[in-house]
Design an enzyme around this catalytic site. Structure first.
Site, PDB file in Angstrom:
ATOM      1  CD1 TRP A 207      28.109  38.709  35.154  1.00  0.00           C
ATOM      2  CD2 TRP A 207      29.127  38.675  37.144  1.00  0.00           C
ATOM      3  NE1 TRP A 207      27.160  38.963  36.106  1.00  0.00           N
ATOM      4  CE2 TRP A 207      27.754  38.946  37.353  1.00  0.00           C
ATOM      5  CE3 TRP A 207      29.951  38.603  38.266  1.00  0.00           C
ATOM      6  CZ2 TRP A 207      27.205  39.155  38.622  1.00  0.00           C
ATOM      7  CZ3 TRP A 207      29.416  38.794  39.521  1.00  0.00           C
ATOM      8  CH2 TRP A 207      28.054  39.067  39.686  1.00  0.00           C
ATOM      9  CG  ASP A 208      35.369  34.328  31.774  1.00  0.00           C
ATOM     10  OD1 ASP A 208      36.300  34.012  32.529  1.00  0.00           O
ATOM     11  OD2 ASP A 208      35.438  34.217  30.538  1.00  0.00           O
ATOM     12  CE1 TYR A 209      33.193  41.302  33.200  1.00  0.00           C
ATOM     13  CE2 TYR A 209      31.990  41.634  35.241  1.00  0.00           C
ATOM     14  CZ  TYR A 209      32.111  41.829  33.886  1.00  0.00           C
ATOM     15  OH  TYR A 209      31.160  42.563  33.202  1.00  0.00           O
TER      16      TYR A 209
END
Length: 806
Positions: free
Chosen positions: A468-470
């Site tokens: 999630w590109d966290y």
């Protein structure tokens, strides 16, 4: 003339009214049918049909048209309360058009049927006007505000807590002000009582403005340093400038040699690093030096310059420069950069680098390296896939390509000899099947490295198997945390894009507040890329975030664009936080990849035990694109010969070359109006009492003055909360200073009450963190206003200082 005369005679107010009501009703029916087919609310079909019926009766001048309209109004009122209760912002798109129509209709009532008493008609219009006025006035009252308790009495969190006293109170000599990265200054000349008198003291312009036509305008995000007789800033091209702290006059400028043509997304430079040499005698050149990394322009380097002259430190590397390209292999210009000021821990410069997202599976390495702050010699390297190899790779090899990179500012603990590295992912953020076990183990984590050897001491992961590109963009803040007996434990707080705040033992990496592993959604469209069954939730700390989205929380300026957003919501896959990436349809990511808390991190007041952070409330609308579809669209990595900047995977998407899928990334918004689809607020600021780990106060951050539909500025001082990048700082005078928001304001907030007690308008976007210092007995507050292309704020080259009148 005959045609115009006909229109003038026949196109009366009531004619325009019934035509508009019929058209509006038809559009509601059309949108409502699409929404209902996609599993959404039936309301708009019913409302639209009734509006059409109302318009038809009004066309015949029959009073039944007004009664039906009244029925729609009260039906909508009941439906609004049923769906969203008394949430102010939820009422706006549901009722605004109806209130305006009711106002106009009221004046037409005497013309219908037998006619309505003019007094009654005027009363209807008056009530509508009053309702509209009440709603408009209510907009100026901040909603989503949590006031502080009346009995709050601040005190240190731990009585025996160490105080960091490595610098005079008048200075700000590291990015986070002190070695603990608290962004807290002991200066107290400016207080809530006198901050209203704060005025612009000086302005310096760097001249580093993005050239016209450059693909990605990106201003400096610098937090200046103030050390002794100078304020030090860097430009987006990594020029280093020394400014007189009292006058704002340039003392010297060191040109880095970086060119705009070789920059991509991250021409930002968040700051420089100050170092006092133990090898060079006092008074000699480069006893004190400024160190910074540069953008990758084919000469990616570490620079060291003398604080007094701005001249290169010849003993450092080769004539003041260290080549960071060694061991990296091929690096396309713009693929990596050194935006974060490197920390210096026990004489070791620790470097990381941002690797451009979404381009390739195997871009340059995310290797972390340690260099001598005296001579620039490589001391060690931490290569995730080759942790035992501490030096340069053998001839013909490179550091492992495509490993997770760290782009946030790191923090060091000199007593423990550790540096805390916030990590991200491989450059393919949204697909994890090609990641190695070593990469999966350290992504989206805090990694503690031994600063002497680069050996991993511990790892704490905030997201398992992150797709999630966290990645962690925030700097860790160090503090002493009490155990059950009140004894001080060395701790750290790390904020995340999810809005989770993890409090960890910085010796062991174990949580000091309660963390639970909770079940995560398991819908899976890609069998070879299963996701973690659980994810960590820091339940012992307040969450800087909002509850999951629903169709009822979709927003807009009118019912029609709210219908559009509801349809968009229903056409996407969404199961709450950690909804899995999908191919056949978009999926909604909330919180998005630019919030909760990003690189602005947080500030901590150790004298009161209060932590303050701003955070974002923005959802993303993403979709994986099979390679064949990406090729059909012409979506290529930017270093591909066939790359075209006109072909993009949404606002933040990319080719993700060398993997099965590209990615389309967009904000969940109405593309016609530019308005976000989820309800306001879109940005918040929160103070947390660390004694209780409870919210002390909370409020929206940012107004509508520089924001509005269709990209227009409304200049309305309505505090509905806007997205922000950059962070807060705190002073012992009892104030929180923050810019960051997209309304181009810098604010002062009373830390005990949460009330905004001062603001000033910036000439460009203030997407940076302010700082404060003192010179000649005068306290100054300084901010860099450089703008931010992703936040759509105006580009600038300003360094601005404020002070009280002398």
């Amino acid at each position: 003339m005959g045609y115009l005369t006909y229109i003038q005679k026949n196109l009366s107010t009531i004619t325009i009214l019934y035509l508009f009501i019929i058209l509006f009703g038809l559009l509601e029916i059309y949108g409502g049918i699409i929404l209902f087919i996609n599993g959404g609310s039936l309301y708009y079909i019913i409302s639209g049909a009734l509006l059409v019926a109302s318009g038809i009766f009004l066309q015949k001048r029959r009073i039944e048209g007004a009664w039906i309209f009244a029925g729609v109004f009260f039906l909508t009122l009941i439906w609004t309360i049923w769906e969203r209760g008394f949430v102010y912002w939820a009422w706006i798109p549901r009722l605004d058009v109806l209130v305006v129509l009711a106002f106009v209709l009221g004046f037409q009532l005497p013309k219908l049927g037998r006619g309505v008493n003019p007094v009654v008609a005027r009363s209807v219009s008056g009530a509508s006007a009053a309702l509209f006025g009440l709603g408009a006035i209510s907009a100026f009252y901040p909603h989503y505000v949590t006031p502080p308790p009346a009995d709050f009495q601040g005190k240190p969190l731990v009585d025996t807590a160490e105080t960091v006293t490595t610098q005079p109170d008048s200075d700000w000599d590291t990015y986070g002000r002190d070695k603990n990265a608290t962004r807290f200054s002991p200066l107290k000349q400016i207080t809530p009582a006198n901050v209203g008198q704060l005025r612009e003291a000086w302005v310096y312009r760097t001249g580093a403005l993005t050239p016209v036509g450059h693909a990605n305008a990106r201003g400096a995000e610098t937090t200046p340093l103030k050390v002794g007789n100078g304020v030090y800033v860097c430009t987006p091209l990594d020029d280093i400038i020394k400014i007189d702290p009292a006058t704002g006059k340039q003392i010297w400028r060191h040109n880095s040699g970086t060119e705009w043509k070789n920059t991509r997304y991250a021409a930002s430079c968040r700051g420089v690093t100050h170092y006092v040499s133990t090898a060079v005698p006092v008074g000699e050149p480069c006893h004190e030096r400024i160190i910074t990394g540069t953008l990758d322009d084919g000469r990616w380097r570490l620079l060291a310059v003398d604080t007094e002259t701005g001249q290169s430190c010849k003993e450092f590397g080769q004539n003041g420069e260290v080549n960071l390209l060694e061991g990296m292999g091929h690096v396309a210009p713009g693929m990596v950069d050194e935006a974060a000021p490197p920390p210096i821990v026990n004489g070791v410069i620790v470097t990381n680098q941002e690797v451009m997202d979404g381009q390739r599976r195997y871009p340059p390495s995310g290797v972390i390296r340690g260099y001598s702050a005296e001579d620039g010699q490589l001391l060690w390297a931490w290569d995730v896939k080759r942790p035992d190899r501490k030096g340069l790779p053998p001839a013909g090899e490179t550091y492992s390509r495509g490993t997770p990179n760290s782009w946030a500012v790191m923090t060091g603990d000199e007593k423990l000899g550790l540096v805390y590295v916030p990590t991200g992912n491989t450059a393919v953020d949204y697909y994890s099947a090609t990641r190695s076990p070593e990469e999966l183990a350290i992504s989206s984590s805090v990694v503690a490295l031994d600063v002497k050897t680069g050996t991993v001491r511990w790892v704490y992961q905030t997201v398992h198997k992150d797709v999630w590109d966290y990645d962690i963009g925030s700097q860790a803040t160090l503090l002493d945390f009490p155990d059950a007996n009140g004894k001080a434990i060395p701790g750290l707080v790390i904020p995340t894009k999810r809005g989770q705040l993890f409090v960890l033992n910085r010796v062991t990496g174990q949580p000091l507040t309660r963390v639970e592993e909770k079940p995560a959604p398991q819908y899976l469209e890609i069998p070879e890329d299963p996701h973690s069954k659980t994810q960590p939730w820091s339940v012992g700390m307040p969450r800087l975030g909002m509850p999951d989205l629903t169709e009822a929380k979709m927003w807009g300026l009118t019912p029609l664009d709210q219908i559009f957003c509801r349809i968009k919501f229903r056409r996407a896959h969404y199961e709450g936080e950690f909804t899995a990436p999908t191919i056949k349809e978009p999926w909604i990511e909330f919180p998005g990849n630019n919030g909760g808390v990003d690189w602005g991190s947080l500030a901590y007041d150790p004298t009161n035990g209060v932590l303050v952070s701003n955070w974002n409330v923005v959802a993303m609308y993403n979709q994986l694109l099979p390679r064949a579809e990406a090729d059909r669209r012409g979506l290529k990595a930017f270093d591909d010969p066939n790359y075209s900047p006109a072909v993009r995977g949404g606002e933040g998407g990319g080719a993700q070359a060398d993997s099965p899928y590209a990615i389309a990334v967009d904000v969940l918004q109405n593309p016609f109006t530019g308005v976000l689809c989820n309800e306001p607020p879109y940005g918040m600021i929160t103070a947390i009492d660390m004694h209780t780990q409870k919210v002390l106060w909370e409020r929206p951050l940012g107004t509508a003055r520089a924001n509005g539909p269709f990209g227009l500025k409304t200049y309305a001082p309505v505090e509905f909360g806007v997205p922000s990048n950059g962070g807060p700082m705190i002073t012992a005078g009892g104030l929180v200073f923050i810019a960051a928001a997209t309304d181009n304001l810098i604010r002062a907030i009373d830390i005990k009450t949460g009330k905004i007690v001062w603001h000033a308008i910036l000439p460009a976007g203030g997407q940076a963190t302010p700082m404060t210092y003192e010179v000649n007995g005068q306290q100054y507050v300084a901010i860099v206003a450089g703008g931010h292309h992703y936040m759509n704020t105006h580009d600038g080259d300003y360094v601005i200082a404020y002070a009280l009148p002398k």
